[in-house]
Design a protein around this motif. Structure first.
Motif, mmCIF file in Angstrom:
data_model
loop_
_atom_site.group_PDB
_atom_site.id
_atom_site.type_symbol
_atom_site.label_atom_id
_atom_site.label_comp_id
_atom_site.label_asym_id
_atom_site.label_seq_id
_atom_site.Cartn_x
_atom_site.Cartn_y
_atom_site.Cartn_z
ATOM 1 N N CYS A 89 0.856 -1.183 0.000
ATOM 2 C CA CYS A 89 0.000 0.000 0.000
ATOM 3 C C CYS A 89 0.895 1.237 0.000
ATOM 4 C CB CYS A 89 -0.895 -0.018 1.237
ATOM 5 S SG CYS A 89 -1.800 1.524 1.484
ATOM 6 N N VAL A 91 0.128 4.158 0.830
ATOM 7 C CA VAL A 91 -0.241 5.065 1.919
ATOM 8 C C VAL A 91 0.383 4.616 3.239
ATOM 9 C CG1 VAL A 91 -2.166 6.067 3.231
ATOM 10 C CG2 VAL A 91 -2.396 5.654 0.768
ATOM 11 N N CYS A 92 0.211 3.337 3.582
ATOM 12 C CA CYS A 92 0.686 2.887 4.895
ATOM 13 C C CYS A 92 1.774 1.812 4.803
ATOM 14 C CB CYS A 92 -0.482 2.378 5.744
ATOM 15 S SG CYS A 92 -1.165 0.818 5.138
HETATM 16 ZN ZN LIG Z 1 -2.727 1.033 3.523
#
Ligand SMILES: [Zn+2]
Length: 113
Positions: A89, A91-92
């Protein structure tokens, strides 16, 4: 070659459809192919040209919709495009992702006459 069996399958589907519709040729085949389907386009084109000879698809045109693979993060719910099954991911950084689309390999539409 994996692509050849895929192409043979597509030709079978198209011919079955054309026969059921009372047509005698298939003019156009539109395919959805996901970027994670594992299909090599060059091999696919080569297999296509060979396999359609003498079939109802002899003079048909092949259209391909390339479906960009997308995934959803199971941790933060972000949705993002991916190139590989094991992309993280963005984002994270989590690797637990759910592939939403991009694995498809299907006949979207057929034009027969
Ligand atoms: Zn994520």
């Amino acid at each position: 070659m994996h692509e050849l069996s895929v192409v043979m399958g597509i030709i079978k589907i198209a011919e079955d459809y054309a026969i059921a519709a009372g047509a005698h040729s298939v003019d156009e085949v539109e395919l959805d192919i996901g970027t994670l389907s594992g299909i090599d386009m060059d091999s696919m084109d080569f297999a296509w040209k060979q396999a359609k000879k003498g079939t109802m698809l002899n003079d048909s045109v092949k259209k391909i919709n390339s479906i960009t693979a997308k995934a959803k993060c199971l941790d933060c719910n972000a949705e993002f495009p991916i190139k590989n099954y094991y992309d993280a991911c963005p984002v994270c950084g989590e690797h637990l992702i759910n592939i939403i689309c991009g694995k498809e390999l299907k006949v979207r539409s057929l034009l027969v006459s």
